[in-house]
Design a protein around this motif. Structure first.
Motif, PDB file in Angstrom:
ATOM      1  N   LYS A   1       0.833  -1.204   0.000  1.00  0.00           N
ATOM      2  CA  LYS A   1       0.000   0.000   0.000  1.00  0.00           C
ATOM      3  C   LYS A   1       0.868   1.255   0.000  1.00  0.00           C
ATOM      4  CE  LYS A   1      -4.143   1.902   2.223  1.00  0.00           C
ATOM      5  NZ  LYS A   1      -5.140   1.689   3.303  1.00  0.00           N
ATOM      6  N   GLU A   2       1.949   1.239   0.782  1.00  0.00           N
ATOM      7  CA  GLU A   2       2.855   2.388   0.819  1.00  0.00           C
ATOM      8  C   GLU A   2       3.540   2.580  -0.530  1.00  0.00           C
ATOM      9  OE1 GLU A   2       4.305   2.568   5.486  1.00  0.00           O
ATOM     10  OE2 GLU A   2       5.200   1.071   4.153  1.00  0.00           O
ATOM     11  N   ILE A   3       3.942   1.477  -1.153  1.00  0.00           N
ATOM     12  CA  ILE A   3       4.564   1.542  -2.479  1.00  0.00           C
ATOM     13  C   ILE A   3       3.583   2.121  -3.490  1.00  0.00           C
ATOM     14  CG2 ILE A   3       5.441   0.147  -4.403  1.00  0.00           C
ATOM     15  CD1 ILE A   3       6.679  -1.710  -2.304  1.00  0.00           C
ATOM     16  N   HIS A   4       2.325   1.700  -3.404  1.00  0.00           N
ATOM     17  CA  HIS A   4       1.285   2.199  -4.309  1.00  0.00           C
ATOM     18  C   HIS A   4       1.168   3.718  -4.213  1.00  0.00           C
ATOM     19  CE1 HIS A   4      -2.684   2.939  -6.045  1.00  0.00           C
ATOM     20  NE2 HIS A   4      -3.049   3.486  -4.901  1.00  0.00           N
ATOM     21  N   HIS A   5       1.043   4.241  -3.006  1.00  0.00           N
ATOM     22  CA  HIS A   5       0.859   5.691  -2.824  1.00  0.00           C
ATOM     23  C   HIS A   5       2.114   6.471  -3.216  1.00  0.00           C
ATOM     24  CE1 HIS A   5      -3.127   5.532  -1.125  1.00  0.00           C
ATOM     25  NE2 HIS A   5      -2.754   4.669  -0.201  1.00  0.00           N
ATOM     26  N   GLU A   6       3.287   5.946  -2.863  1.00  0.00           N
ATOM     27  CA  GLU A   6       4.525   6.661  -3.187  1.00  0.00           C
ATOM     28  C   GLU A   6       4.776   6.681  -4.691  1.00  0.00           C
ATOM     29  OE1 GLU A   6       9.259   6.738  -1.969  1.00  0.00           O
ATOM     30  OE2 GLU A   6       7.810   5.701  -0.691  1.00  0.00           O
ATOM     31  N   ALA A   7       4.538   5.550  -5.344  1.00  0.00           N
ATOM     32  CA  ALA A   7       4.734   5.485  -6.798  1.00  0.00           C
ATOM     33  C   ALA A   7       3.785   6.447  -7.513  1.00  0.00           C
ATOM     34  CB  ALA A   7       4.517   4.061  -7.297  1.00  0.00           C
ATOM     35  N   LYS A   8       2.538   6.503  -7.055  1.00  0.00           N
ATOM     36  CA  LYS A   8       1.548   7.396  -7.654  1.00  0.00           C
ATOM     37  C   LYS A   8       1.960   8.854  -7.486  1.00  0.00           C
ATOM     38  CE  LYS A   8      -3.433   8.371  -7.538  1.00  0.00           C
ATOM     39  NZ  LYS A   8      -4.721   8.019  -6.889  1.00  0.00           N
ATOM     40  N   ASP A   9       2.436   9.196  -6.295  1.00  0.00           N
ATOM     41  CA  ASP A   9       2.846  10.573  -6.010  1.00  0.00           C
ATOM     42  C   ASP A   9       4.089  10.960  -6.813  1.00  0.00           C
ATOM     43  OD1 ASP A   9       2.982  13.089  -4.351  1.00  0.00           O
ATOM     44  OD2 ASP A   9       4.862  12.148  -3.714  1.00  0.00           O
ATOM     45  N   LEU A  10       5.087  10.070  -6.844  1.00  0.00           N
ATOM     46  CA  LEU A  10       6.324  10.356  -7.572  1.00  0.00           C
ATOM     47  C   LEU A  10       6.063  10.526  -9.071  1.00  0.00           C
ATOM     48  CD1 LEU A  10       8.816   7.895  -5.826  1.00  0.00           C
ATOM     49  CD2 LEU A  10       8.914  10.391  -5.761  1.00  0.00           C
ATOM     50  N   THR A  11       5.226   9.653  -9.612  1.00  0.00           N
ATOM     51  CA  THR A  11       4.920   9.718 -11.041  1.00  0.00           C
ATOM     52  C   THR A  11       4.233  11.022 -11.397  1.00  0.00           C
ATOM     53  OG1 THR A  11       4.723   7.305 -11.187  1.00  0.00           O
ATOM     54  CG2 THR A  11       3.703   8.596 -12.935  1.00  0.00           C
ATOM     55  N   LYS A  12       3.277  11.428 -10.581  1.00  0.00           N
ATOM     56  CA  LYS A  12       2.544  12.681 -10.848  1.00  0.00           C
ATOM     57  C   LYS A  12       3.485  13.880 -10.795  1.00  0.00           C
ATOM     58  CE  LYS A  12      -1.455  15.447  -9.465  1.00  0.00           C
ATOM     59  NZ  LYS A  12      -0.702  16.723  -9.597  1.00  0.00           N
ATOM     60  N   ARG A  13       4.340  13.901  -9.785  1.00  0.00           N
ATOM     61  CA  ARG A  13       5.236  15.051  -9.644  1.00  0.00           C
ATOM     62  C   ARG A  13       6.342  15.037 -10.692  1.00  0.00           C
ATOM     63  NH1 ARG A  13       7.986  15.438  -5.241  1.00  0.00           N
ATOM     64  NH2 ARG A  13       7.488  13.462  -4.244  1.00  0.00           N
TER      65      ARG A  13
END
Length: 403
Positions: free
Chosen positions: A289-301
């Protein structure tokens, strides 16, 4: 006189390309005001003013690549009489506006940073457009290239399509020529070094995603939404621990292979500026779950150009998820100096034989793994992807590994 020098914006940086000055000689500047945009090998960074004063000299031309430590601007601290004169003029202008309010116009916020990609900024600069005057169609306030095209033609009607606008100004934005510099040039340099330094071998394999898709749907039903990519990254980290040779770096100078103890997973991301690789640091210590949120945030930024330098550093293994784009196969280039890179391609529905020898419809994903043949052999790569596939095809095994 204060010198504004190109400093080390990120670890390992040695040079940068000046792509745009935000001020000119004679301008008064304030502390922390953006002065110049510099292209490093991974990002466009702004250098700000360390003091208030007046820009006296700009010795470096736009387009020049300079070493760290080079002076880009000279600022006269304080500004003396000129600042006092400027203050007096501004005071006089304010008095006149109060006396005649009909002359007052909303001033442009000179120091406001407009959200826009480097390519959008280039279109604006090429056509002498101030981005602060362009109305953003995106609710976030981010100015996109179609907004610049619309502004360029002074279109007021929504009946004219963006496609028509682009065609109408095609001559003005010179589509026959694309400058080969900035991130695109840095990508080319790094890819060339990787391809001509590392003897690449690409191993192809297939993974049955059926049960993982079923688990994802079950989680979604219970209110938990987690991307398939997060599961894939977690399975990769576990596999890398079993095969540490792929989480390594070859040190030719000292004749040794460095097995990395950290598991920093790079995520190849396609942006307007080119390929950017944000990094999930210490992925082995994070939940799915943490990987999911971090990957989503990093990709967007990454797409928005808002990543910090440290968020693109020290990757030990890189993942390229090109399946959503429709890719069915490729021979990826390793993210130097890493040992391997894995690309996930399109998942297709096709007939498969299950454990009971029944022909059923399954979800099959193709992957391609490029690795450094100096460091690892083909048999080891096959064992590695077999281990990875076993965790994905039997998700309960993946769950057990995390207990």
């Amino acid at each position: 006189m204060l010198e504004v020098k190109l400093h080390d914006i990120g670890e390992g940086m040695t040079e940068g390309e000046v792509i745009h000055y935000l001020v000119k000689v004679g301008d008064s500047v304030s502390t922390d005001q953006p002065l110049v945009e510099v292209q490093t090998d991974k990002m466009v960074a702004e250098l700000t003013s360390p003091c208030s004063g007046i820009v006296k000299k700009i010795p470096i031309e736009v387009g020049e690549t300079v070493q760290v430590g080079t002076s880009l601007l000279y600022i006269e601290v304080g500004g003396g009489t000129q600042l006092e004169q400027k203050s007096s003029i501004e005071t006089k202008q304010v008095s006149e506006k109060k006396a005649n309010p009909t002359l007052e116009k909303p001033p442009l916020n000179t120091f406001k940073r407009v959200l826009a990609a480097p390519y959008t900024r280039k279109i604006a600069r090429d056509n002498n457009i101030n981005l602060e005057e362009v109305q953003a169609s995106d609710p976030s306030g981010r100015v996109k290239e179609e907004d610049v095209f619309r502004f360029l033609k002074g279109l007021q009607s929504e009946k004219v399509s963006v496609k028509d606008v682009k065609q109408a100004v095609a001559v003005q934005v010179t589509p026959d020529e694309i400058p080969f510099r900035g991130i695109r040039k840095k990508i080319a340099e790094k890819m060339t070094k990787s391809l001509f330094t590392i003897p690449h071998v690409t191993h192809f394999d297939e993974v049955n995603m059926t049960k993982l898709f079923e688990m994802k749907e079950q989680l979604k039903t219970s209110g938990e939404s987690v991307s398939i990519s997060a599961f894939l990254i977690k399975a990769l980290v576990i596999s890398l621990k079993d095969f540490p040779i792929f989480n390594a770096e070859l040190d030719e100078e000292n004749s040794r292979i460095l097995l990395k103890k950290n598991y920093h997973i790079g995520i190849a991301t396609n942006t307007e500026s080119g390929l950017i690789v944000p990094v999930i640091h210490d992925a082995d210590k994070k939940s799915i779950k943490e990987i999911h949120h971090e990957a989503k945030d990093l990709t967007k930024r990454a797409i928005d150009g808002k990543l910090q330098p440290f968020e693109m550093q020290n990757s030990t293994f890189t993942v390229s998820n090109v399946g959503p784009l429709g890719s069915t196969g490729a021979t990826p280039i390793i993210n130097y100096p890493e040992t391997a890179l894995i690309a996930f391609h399109k998942t297709k529905k096709q007939p498969i034989v299950n454990e009971r020898d029944e022909i059923v419809i399954g979800h099959i994903m193709t992957l391609s793994m490029a690795f450094d043949h100096r460091v690892a052999d083909g048999a080891t790569a096959v064992k590695f992807t077999n281990r990875f596939a076993s965790l994905i095809e039997q998700p309960h095994k993946l769950m057990m590994e995390m207990i």
